[in-house]
Design a protein around this motif. Structure first.
Motif, PDB file in Angstrom:
ATOM      1  N   GLU A  26      17.451 -18.761  30.354  1.00 20.83           N
ATOM      2  CA  GLU A  26      17.878 -17.579  31.102  1.00 20.83           C
ATOM      3  C   GLU A  26      18.322 -17.976  32.508  1.00 20.83           C
ATOM      4  O   GLU A  26      17.746 -18.864  33.129  1.00 20.83           O
ATOM      5  N   ASN A  27      19.368 -17.333  33.028  1.00 19.52           N
ATOM      6  CA  ASN A  27      20.012 -17.794  34.261  1.00 19.52           C
ATOM      7  C   ASN A  27      19.079 -17.794  35.462  1.00 19.52           C
ATOM      8  O   ASN A  27      19.201 -18.634  36.349  1.00 19.52           O
ATOM      9  N   GLU A  28      18.134 -16.856  35.503  1.00 15.26           N
ATOM     10  CA  GLU A  28      17.247 -16.778  36.671  1.00 15.26           C
ATOM     11  C   GLU A  28      16.364 -18.012  36.808  1.00 15.26           C
ATOM     12  O   GLU A  28      15.946 -18.362  37.911  1.00 15.26           O
ATOM     13  N   VAL A  29      16.077 -18.671  35.700  1.00 18.43           N
ATOM     14  CA  VAL A  29      15.292 -19.913  35.761  1.00 18.43           C
ATOM     15  C   VAL A  29      16.056 -20.977  36.535  1.00 18.43           C
ATOM     16  O   VAL A  29      15.504 -21.669  37.402  1.00 18.43           O
ATOM     17  N   HIS A  30      17.354 -21.116  36.247  1.00 21.20           N
ATOM     18  CA  HIS A  30      18.169 -22.120  36.943  1.00 21.20           C
ATOM     19  C   HIS A  30      18.301 -21.784  38.420  1.00 21.20           C
ATOM     20  O   HIS A  30      18.194 -22.673  39.281  1.00 21.20           O
ATOM     21  N   THR A  31      18.519 -20.500  38.723  1.00 23.89           N
ATOM     22  CA  THR A  31      18.664 -20.083  40.116  1.00 23.89           C
ATOM     23  C   THR A  31      17.398 -20.366  40.910  1.00 23.89           C
ATOM     24  O   THR A  31      17.441 -20.917  42.021  1.00 23.89           O
ATOM     25  N   SER A  32      16.262 -20.002  40.321  1.00 23.31           N
ATOM     26  CA  SER A  32      14.976 -20.214  41.015  1.00 23.31           C
ATOM     27  C   SER A  32      14.666 -21.707  41.161  1.00 23.31           C
ATOM     28  O   SER A  32      14.127 -22.141  42.190  1.00 23.31           O
ATOM     29  N   LEU A  33      14.987 -22.490  40.144  1.00 28.06           N
ATOM     30  CA  LEU A  33      14.735 -23.929  40.207  1.00 28.06           C
ATOM     31  C   LEU A  33      15.575 -24.575  41.306  1.00 28.06           C
ATOM     32  O   LEU A  33      15.063 -25.385  42.097  1.00 28.06           O
ATOM     33  N   LEU A  34      16.849 -24.214  41.392  1.00 26.72           N
ATOM     34  CA  LEU A  34      17.695 -24.781  42.448  1.00 26.72           C
ATOM     35  C   LEU A  34      17.182 -24.395  43.830  1.00 26.72           C
ATOM     36  O   LEU A  34      17.231 -25.193  44.772  1.00 26.72           O
ATOM     37  N   SER A  35      16.691 -23.176  43.941  1.00 29.31           N
ATOM     38  CA  SER A  35      16.122 -22.729  45.212  1.00 29.31           C
ATOM     39  C   SER A  35      14.935 -23.612  45.597  1.00 29.31           C
ATOM     40  O   SER A  35      14.812 -24.037  46.755  1.00 29.31           O
ATOM     41  N   ALA A  36      14.069 -23.915  44.626  1.00 32.61           N
ATOM     42  CA  ALA A  36      12.910 -24.768  44.884  1.00 32.61           C
ATOM     43  C   ALA A  36      13.338 -26.193  45.220  1.00 32.61           C
ATOM     44  O   ALA A  36      12.746 -26.848  46.098  1.00 32.61           O
ATOM     45  N   ILE A  37      14.372 -26.684  44.554  1.00 29.24           N
ATOM     46  CA  ILE A  37      14.870 -28.037  44.822  1.00 29.24           C
ATOM     47  C   ILE A  37      15.432 -28.128  46.235  1.00 29.24           C
ATOM     48  O   ILE A  37      15.168 -29.094  46.968  1.00 29.24           O
ATOM     49  N   MET A  38      16.207 -27.121  46.635  1.00 20.22           N
ATOM     50  CA  MET A  38      16.766 -27.127  47.985  1.00 20.22           C
ATOM     51  C   MET A  38      15.668 -27.099  49.041  1.00 20.22           C
ATOM     52  O   MET A  38      15.737 -27.783  50.057  1.00 20.22           O
ATOM     53  N   GLU A  39      14.653 -26.302  48.773  1.00 22.08           N
ATOM     54  CA  GLU A  39      13.530 -26.237  49.718  1.00 22.08           C
ATOM     55  C   GLU A  39      12.839 -27.593  49.830  1.00 22.08           C
ATOM     56  O   GLU A  39      12.507 -28.040  50.939  1.00 22.08           O
ATOM     57  N   ASN A  40      12.649 -28.271  48.691  1.00 20.62           N
ATOM     58  CA  ASN A  40      12.027 -29.602  48.701  1.00 20.62           C
ATOM     59  C   ASN A  40      12.884 -30.640  49.421  1.00 20.62           C
ATOM     60  O   ASN A  40      12.373 -31.637  49.941  1.00 20.62           O
ATOM     61  N   ASN A  41      14.209 -30.398  49.440  1.00 20.77           N
ATOM     62  CA  ASN A  41      15.124 -31.335  50.095  1.00 20.77           C
ATOM     63  C   ASN A  41      15.445 -30.938  51.536  1.00 20.77           C
ATOM     64  O   ASN A  41      16.351 -31.516  52.151  1.00 20.77           O
ATOM     65  N   GLY A  42      14.721 -29.941  52.057  1.00 21.10           N
ATOM     66  CA  GLY A  42      14.842 -29.587  53.464  1.00 21.10           C
ATOM     67  C   GLY A  42      15.974 -28.643  53.806  1.00 21.10           C
ATOM     68  O   GLY A  42      16.340 -28.511  54.981  1.00 21.10           O
ATOM     69  N   PHE A  43      16.557 -27.988  52.810  1.00 21.83           N
ATOM     70  CA  PHE A  43      17.640 -27.038  53.081  1.00 21.83           C
ATOM     71  C   PHE A  43      17.093 -25.614  53.144  1.00 21.83           C
ATOM     72  O   PHE A  43      16.155 -25.268  52.427  1.00 21.83           O
ATOM     73  N   PHE A  58       7.089 -30.584  40.424  1.00 20.63           N
ATOM     74  CA  PHE A  58       6.899 -29.136  40.383  1.00 20.63           C
ATOM     75  C   PHE A  58       5.623 -28.760  39.632  1.00 20.63           C
ATOM     76  O   PHE A  58       5.362 -29.244  38.531  1.00 20.63           O
ATOM     77  N   GLU A  59       4.857 -27.871  40.242  1.00 17.67           N
ATOM     78  CA  GLU A  59       3.678 -27.326  39.561  1.00 17.67           C
ATOM     79  C   GLU A  59       4.079 -26.292  38.520  1.00 17.67           C
ATOM     80  O   GLU A  59       3.412 -26.140  37.500  1.00 17.67           O
ATOM     81  N   ASP A  60       5.177 -25.590  38.791  1.00 19.90           N
ATOM     82  CA  ASP A  60       5.670 -24.593  37.841  1.00 19.90           C
ATOM     83  C   ASP A  60       6.191 -25.318  36.599  1.00 19.90           C
ATOM     84  O   ASP A  60       7.153 -26.091  36.657  1.00 19.90           O
ATOM     85  N   GLU A  61       5.555 -25.058  35.468  1.00 19.73           N
ATOM     86  CA  GLU A  61       5.883 -25.793  34.243  1.00 19.73           C
ATOM     87  C   GLU A  61       7.304 -25.534  33.770  1.00 19.73           C
ATOM     88  O   GLU A  61       7.951 -26.424  33.203  1.00 19.73           O
ATOM     89  N   ILE A  62       7.810 -24.327  34.011  1.00 23.35           N
ATOM     90  CA  ILE A  62       9.185 -24.020  33.593  1.00 23.35           C
ATOM     91  C   ILE A  62      10.174 -24.874  34.377  1.00 23.35           C
ATOM     92  O   ILE A  62      11.153 -25.386  33.819  1.00 23.35           O
ATOM     93  N   PHE A  63       9.934 -25.060  35.663  1.00 23.52           N
ATOM     94  CA  PHE A  63      10.823 -25.878  36.479  1.00 23.52           C
ATOM     95  C   PHE A  63      10.813 -27.333  36.002  1.00 23.52           C
ATOM     96  O   PHE A  63      11.865 -27.942  35.808  1.00 23.52           O
ATOM     97  N   SER A  64       9.633 -27.882  35.858  1.00 23.79           N
ATOM     98  CA  SER A  64       9.547 -29.292  35.443  1.00 23.79           C
ATOM     99  C   SER A  64      10.146 -29.486  34.060  1.00 23.79           C
ATOM    100  O   SER A  64      10.850 -30.469  33.801  1.00 23.79           O
ATOM    101  N   ASP A  65       9.900 -28.515  33.169  1.00 23.57           N
ATOM    102  CA  ASP A  65      10.402 -28.654  31.806  1.00 23.57           C
ATOM    103  C   ASP A  65      11.918 -28.521  31.755  1.00 23.57           C
ATOM    104  O   ASP A  65      12.569 -29.164  30.921  1.00 23.57           O
ATOM    105  N   THR A  66      12.504 -27.702  32.628  1.00 24.89           N
ATOM    106  CA  THR A  66      13.962 -27.544  32.638  1.00 24.89           C
ATOM    107  C   THR A  66      14.635 -28.870  32.964  1.00 24.89           C
ATOM    108  O   THR A  66      15.607 -29.278  32.296  1.00 24.89           O
TER     109      THR A  66
END
Length: 858
Positions: free
Chosen positions: A364-381, A410-418
């Motif tokens: 589902e598209n919201e998983v990708h959107t939320s994951l990218l948001s978390a990745i950007m945060e981890n990369n300082g953006f 990622f602690e969120d299993e959906i993020f790590s699994d994606t």
């Protein structure tokens, strides 16, 4: 979706109707406790149901009257015990009916008539192909994608009995039939626990091994000489797809390891199929210089498929190479003896490769959107500044920035699994070939950004952005999404980054359209019309950009979910609509119903191939809708939508479904691994409710709202405007529109409003019931007028008789379920927990039989 010969009705009476009565009587003599009395009492209950509903009684009144007059029970528990025995008995009656229909399949259906490949062969025998037609056919294919959607209530053991029973019935083996009926009487119809996603995959792989492998191989081998575009060596015209283990949308139990495990199991399964065929060949190929080649191939296949001790067979050529060498020796030294057997196996290898069926990954598209948001945060953006960007700037940002992420961050299993899934896809391609897994589907896709997010995540997970060997497939489902789909795709086609990606994918774009959720969102007529128009606009626009667009239809079994006479839809597409491929899901019960035996699988596959080829070669523009005709249909669709939304948006609509239907008990059935609704919110909402339980629940209470509601009012508006003759002309001219109406008639003939008539006077739900009943009556009347028919499904007499017999078998079952629902409404938190649990179990057990009995009713 069958085509009948003139004698089909006679065959149905002789082979099914009469034999059902004969073999059903065997149940009475089975040596099980109380079963004789159960069978006799059940026939009495059936009469009570028929007469009771005719007299205006409700389910509770019918059951109470039956118990009072036909038993001496002095407790509610004894009544429950008898009702459970009725359920078990009816379940087995339905199995018997299924087996009889399967056994008579080739006599009920005209397997050489209209819609078959032999019929197509005759049509093409004198046809002079244009260069354009040749090119079209060289690329045409049918993709059947098996899904694990939970509409198959039979456990594997019962499916096995159905198969054996069908064979015994075909040959009138009375002793064997009697034994199998005894086995059926002792075999549980329930899964003890919910299956895992991998277990679902294994159960569907059985159909690949035992039905599709043989059927597709024989079709390809039989027709490749007379219809060269069907030669699998050049282009496999039939391809199998697979969702179990890859479909993550709303299924919280699918993991990356599941995906690889399923891909590996598919590889093992196809190697085992090849091994069995090679072993048979070895018994014939006993000639000098051949025996050693075939023996080595047999040994290698056995060790790799069964023992897993070697991995020397990596590509199709590792099998085809030795077979071609054998073929050459047979031709030059052995007068071509058994060469056709070798050719058939070579054809199968071309069809199924090393992967058997390609795995689609869906999220589902919201998983990708939320994951990218978390990745950007981890990369300082800053997410805040990113959210303020316009879409094109967001696209450039996520593609241009170097964003690092690993699954273990990622602690969120959906993020790590994606992320892990995207890495796993590459491993699957390396181990089993690119075709084993090369499509990523985005559910609820609403923008070009949603597609680019997936491309960016592939890059982040370790893929070279210029080597992403994946088709990224947007899925448009709701009415609003279908309207916006051309805008979304235009944006994608104009993006330099995506244009480069498409160029690597041979400028082919697959777009998925969801029939089930479309109908749930906008009703039957509007959903189907908007999908048709979306295909038309997307085809035109893709052609302008030099893109070959392929449409992948997410279809279910019943008309409300895109089913019904599916092949007629594909034969009736507007000439301007791309039909280079027919791609559709075959879900749950549809698999065993339409493809469960070789005869039905072959017939239905041939119907789809014929429909696609016919539409590409023989369809002319005179069948296209004129602007005036489109305007008329659109006005109908808008009225239908308004009528449907007025019902769906009623403040009591969700509660009506929860209380009147078994909807809230659907998730308790151990039939599928995924939940009945998306998300974790406890309160039921239409948005989160999956289409399958939505449609199935309407079917179980015999109201079938998604298959007709709003259509009657829409036709009435045309009559009031004085445009009914124009509509009748469209009905006569357009196979697409006529099939749409015919399928709605199927929903109507399965509707039985007296089952729930007591709700008509309910203080809260009475109004909704009355509106549904009025629309049912209006739609039935208007469709009869439109088709100039005296009865519903008049042009499909065998289908109609089958439905009527099934509905008669199921009426006591539906009555028992309504009785249980009524009793639970009366209890309403009264604290009778044990009794309440018994009624809940009874409702769920009835659901099994009703769904199975209706075939394609969910």
């Amino acid at each position: 979706m069958s085509t009948f010969s003139p004698k089909s009705l006679e065959h149905f009476h002789n082979e099914i109707a009469i034999k059902f009565q004969l073999y059903n009587s065997l149940f009475l003599s089975l040596p099980f406790s109380k079963i004789e009395k159960t069978g006799l009492l059940l026939s009495v209950l059936q009469n009570y149901c028929e007469e009771g509903y005719a007299q205006g009684q409700n389910a509770e009144e019918i059951i109470n009257s039956f118990v009072q007059n036909q038993t001496n029970f002095d407790s509610e528990q004894k009544t429950l015990d008898l009702l459970f025995r009725f359920i078990q008995y009816i379940e087995r009656q339905i199995v018997l009916f299924d087996a009889l229909e399967d056994a008579a399949y080739d006599r009920i259906n005209d397997i050489s008539g209209p819609g078959t490949l032999k019929h197509l062969q005759n049509k093409l025998s004198d046809h002079q192909y244009t260069a354009s037609e040749k090119k079209t056919l060289e690329n045409f294919s049918v993709r059947l994608v098996m899904t694990a959607h939970p509409t198959q209530f039979y456990p594997g053991s019962v499916l096995g009995i159905i198969g054996d029973l069908s064979k015994a019935l075909q040959h009138n083996q009375t002793d064997q039939i009697n034994i199998l009926l005894q086995q059926l009487g002792k075999t549980p119809f329930l899964n003890k626990k919910k299956p895992s996603p991998y277990e679902e995959a294994v159960s569907l792989i059985w159909f690949l091994e035992n039905v599709f492998y043989h059927t597709i191989g024989s079709i390809a081998n039989e027709f490749k000489s007379t219809m060269p575009f069907m030669d699998p060596a050049d282009h496999p015209i039939i391809k199998m797809g697979f969702w179990p283990g890859g479909d993550r949308d709303g299924n919280p139990f699918v993991r990356a390891e599941t995906t690889y495990k399923v891909a590996n199991s598919l590889n093992i399964a196809i190697l085992k199929c090849y091994y069995r065929d090679v072993r048979k060949l070895k018994r014939r190929l006993t000639f000098k210089n051949i025996d050693t080649i075939i023996a080595k191939l047999e040994s290698d296949l056995y060790e790799q498929a069964f023992l897993r001790t070697i991995n020397t067979i990596r590509t199709m050529n590792d099998i085809i190479g030795p077979l071609k060498l054998i073929r050459e020796i047979l031709f030059t030294e052995n007068n071509g003896l058994f060469i056709e057997n070798v050719d058939e196996l070579i054809d199968k290898v071309h069809c199924f490769g090393m992967h058997f069926a390609f795995i689609d990954v869906r999220q589902e598209n919201e998983v990708h959107t939320s994951l990218l948001s978390a990745i950007m945060e981890n990369n300082g953006f800053s997410n805040a500044s990113y959210e303020e960007m316009p879409e094109i700037q967001k696209i450039n940002f996520i593609l241009d920035q170097k964003l690092d992420a690993t699954p273990d961050q990622f602690e969120d299993e959906i993020f790590s699994d994606t992320l892990l899934t995207m890495q796993t896809i590459r491993k699957i391609q390396e181990d089993f070939g690119e075709e084993a897994c090369n499509r990523y589907i985005i559910s609820q896709c609403t923008s070009a950004l949603n597609v680019i997010e997936v491309l960016a995540l592939f890059k982040i997970s370790g893929w070279n952005i210029n080597e992403v060997n994946m088709d990224i497939v947007p899925l448009f489902e709701t009415i609003d999404d279908l309207v916006k789909a051309p805008i979304v795709m235009k944006s994608l086609y104009e993006l330099p980054s995506y244009k480069s990606h498409l160029k690597r994918r041979k400028n082919r774009q697959t777009i998925m359209l969801g029939f089930s959720d479309g109908t749930k969102d906008g009703g039957y007529l509007m959903a189907n019309w908007m999908i048709y128009k979306a295909k038309e606009e997307l085809s035109k626009m893709s052609k302008e950009y030099g893109i070959d667009v392929m449409f992948f239809d997410g279809r279910g079994g019943p008309p409300a979910r895109g089913g019904g006479k599916t092949h007629k839809f594909y034969a009736s597409m507007n000439k301007e609509i791309s039909s280079k491929e027919i791609q559709l899901t075959i879900q749950g019960q549809t698999i065993s119903t339409n493809f469960g035996i070789k005869e039905s699988a072959r017939f239905n596959i041939e119907q789809l191939i014929n429909a696609g080829v016919t539409n590409n070669i023989f369809q002319d523009e005179s069948n296209n809708f004129t602007k005036e005709e489109e305007s008329l249909i659109l006005s109908m669709a808008e009225i239908s939508l308004k009528t449907y939304l007025a019902l769906k948006n009623d403040s009591n609509f969700v509660d009506y479904m929860s209380e009147v239907s078994p909807l809230k008990y659907f998730g308790m059935a151990n039939i599928g691994s995924r939940p009945a609704k998306r998300g974790k919110v406890e309160k039921l909402t239409i948005k989160d409710l999956r289409a399958i339980p939505f449609v199935a629940s309407w079917n179980m209470i015999k109201q079938n709202v998604p298959g007709f509601y709003g259509l009657g009012t829409a036709i009435n508006s045309i009559i009031e405007k004085g445009q009914f003759e124009q509509l009748k002309a469209i009905y006569k001219k357009s196979l697409f529109f006529r099939t749409l109406m015919d399928n709605s008639e199927m929903s109507l003939i399965k509707t039985f409003m007296p089952l729930t008539s007591e709700i008509s006077e309910h203080p809260i739900f009475g109004d909704i019931w009355q509106r549904i009943n009025a629309e049912y009556e209006l739609t039935s009347t208007n469709l009869l007028l439109l088709g100039n028919h005296t009865t519903l499904m008049e042009e499909y007499p065998v289908d109609k008789l089958s439905i009527q017999m099934r509905e008669k078998i199921m009426i006591p079952l539906a009555t028992i379920q309504q009785y249980g629902l009524s009793k639970l409404r009366e209890m309403d938190n009264s604290g009778e927990e044990e009794l309440s649990n018994s009624y809940q179990k009874m409702i769920i057990r009835c659901a099994f039989g009703i769904i199975n009995g209706g075939r394609n009713s969910a």
